[in-house]
Design an enzyme around this catalytic site. Structure first.
Site, PDB file in Angstrom:
ATOM      1  N   VAL A 109       0.821  -1.229   0.000  1.00  0.00           N
ATOM      2  CA  VAL A 109       0.000   0.000   0.000  1.00  0.00           C
ATOM      3  C   VAL A 109       0.847   1.268   0.000  1.00  0.00           C
ATOM      4  O   VAL A 109       0.328   2.356  -0.212  1.00  0.00           O
ATOM      5  CB  VAL A 109      -1.014   0.094   1.182  1.00  0.00           C
ATOM      6  CG1 VAL A 109      -2.010  -1.035   1.128  1.00  0.00           C
ATOM      7  CG2 VAL A 109      -0.327   0.202   2.523  1.00  0.00           C
ATOM      8  N   LYS A 110       2.151   1.145   0.223  1.00  0.00           N
ATOM      9  CA  LYS A 110       3.008   2.333   0.275  1.00  0.00           C
ATOM     10  C   LYS A 110       3.365   2.793  -1.152  1.00  0.00           C
ATOM     11  O   LYS A 110       2.865   2.241  -2.105  1.00  0.00           O
ATOM     12  CB  LYS A 110       4.256   2.027   1.107  1.00  0.00           C
ATOM     13  CG  LYS A 110       3.928   1.470   2.521  1.00  0.00           C
ATOM     14  CD  LYS A 110       3.295   2.494   3.442  1.00  0.00           C
ATOM     15  CE  LYS A 110       2.577   1.891   4.641  1.00  0.00           C
ATOM     16  NZ  LYS A 110       3.395   1.245   5.640  1.00  0.00           N
TER      17      LYS A 110
END
Ligand SMILES: *Cc1c(COP(=O)(O)O)cnc(C)c1O
Length: 390
Positions: free
Chosen positions: A188-189
């Site tokens: 998700v980064k």
């Protein structure tokens, strides 16, 4: 009432973007001689250090392991206090506990949602050893103020930049500024290696400790060996861990790193669309943008002005889910988590963070989404807010 959702399919709040060239790069490593920590890890670390403008980068199996390594390298141990923010993921404080230290939570600034340097100053005492500021959502922390305190009180600064790859603080890239800076490569980064983490530093001593820590505390470096029995010889000189990244992961990170500027640009384009749409809605406070800094926008968080709404945050959250919008809440303040309550942290110690937690919703934001997706989110938010407008 209109019951048809704005979207037919579910839009997640965050997601990786893996393209054909990323896949090919991983396949090439799978066909090579090295799977685990080999030449590709080294290459990725060099590229990463160069991108953020740091002298060294050390990769880890994940960002949490990287934070653990940074706490070790900073010499944090039993009896040491480390000041951090409650408005973060548990890992920012857990890393201090791993080393036997004590996390101390300084409340956030109500405008930026980042740790408030004035609150940090009030909490510094002779046991304080380090500060772990978190660039919440990618918005840089007031680093000048934090560094002034660190200098005055001889504290180590470890930035948690899990949200802030590509962000700048007054002309300098995040990752080039403090003693150590941690980045996460979770999907998700901003970029991903599947799982992964990095510490960047300009200090050779920290660099060497980090490298040894992520591999059991073992060294083969001739200059460091106490004895030397022969060419096979190595020493385990302290208790480390197996926290290594693999070449399979590193090549993905390396391929993704080439795309970081494009990814951040897309995030910025989408948040501009969100801000323009939501600035007109008095029930919503849009995120603050600090002057002279460039957020890299990991998360887009709206704050609800609940006194202008007939519904609760939970009702609005569920309403958005019914529109197939993948909403989330970042974060439950760390000191409110059951484990932290069990070990003695009290509610009420960080009122700004506790109040913020009650009023926020994270909206979808990731580079692979399209302008149509952004417009769906805007339409869904307007629809749900209208249902609960006072
Ligand atoms: C993701 C994250 C971490 C931990 O990173 P992992 O790679 O998932 O271990 C730490 N701090 C913050 C603020 C994060 O968002």
């Amino acid at each position: 009432m209109d019951t048809k959702p704005i979207r037919d399919n579910y839009l997640p709040y965050g997601s990786q973007w893996i393209e054909e060239d990323d896949i090919q790069a991983v396949v090439d490593v799978l066909k090579s001689n090295y799977l685990t920590t080999g030449p590709t890890v080294k290459k990725f670390e060099e590229e990463f250090a160069e991108y953020v403008g740091a002298q060294y980068a050390v990769s880890f199996s994940n960002g949490t392991a990287a934070l653990h390594g940074a706490c070790f390298a900073a010499g944090i141990g039993q009896g040491d206090e480390v000041i951090t923010t409650p408005m973060t993921f548990a890992a920012s404080a857990n890393c201090v506990l791993y080393q036997g230290g004590e996390p101390v939570f300084a409340d956030i600034d109500d405008k930026t949602y980042n740790i408030d340097p004035k609150k940090v100053e009030e909490l510094i005492n002779e046991k304080t050893k380090a500060i772990i500021p978190v660039h919440f959502t990618g918005q840089p922390v007031a680093l000048d103020e934090i560094h002034a305190l660190a200098k005055e009180h001889n504290l180590v600064v470890i930035e948690d930049a899990a949200h802030a790859l590509g962000a700048t603080y007054k002309e300098n890239k995040i990752g080039s500024i403090s003693d150590m800076t941690m980045f996460s490569l979770h999907p998700v980064k901003h970029i991903t290696s599947g799982e992964g983490g990095i510490i960047t530093t300009n200090d050779k001593n920290y660099y060497e400790k980090l490298v040894q820590f992520r591999s059991h505390g073992i060294t083969r470096d001739n200059d460091k060996l106490i004895e030397n029995h022969g060419p096979w010889y190595y020493e385990m000189q302290f208790l480390g861990f197996n926290y290594r990244l693999t070449d399979i992961q590193a090549v993905l990170g390396s391929s993704q790193l080439q795309k970081i500027d494009r990814f951040v640009e897309l995030r910025r384009k989408y948040i501009d669309m969100y801000n323009i749409a939501f600035n007109e809605i008095s029930q919503i406070t849009v995120p603050y943008q600090a002057e002279g800094c460039n957020s890299s926008w990991h998360l887009y968080i709206i704050r609800l002005n609940l006194e202008q709404l007939t519904g609760t945050r939970k009702e609005i959250f569920k309403g958005l889910q019914l529109q197939n919008i993948g909403v989330n809440v970042h974060y439950i303040p760390v000191h409110q988590l059951p484990y932290y309550q069990q070990i003695g942290y009290k509610r009420g110690i960080c009122p700004n963070a506790e109040k913020l937690y009650e009023e926020i919703i994270t909206l979808p934001l990731f580079p692979k989404m399209t302008e149509d997706d952004v417009n769906d989110v805007i339409a869904a938010v307007k629809k749900v807010i209208n249902q609960y407008r006072k």
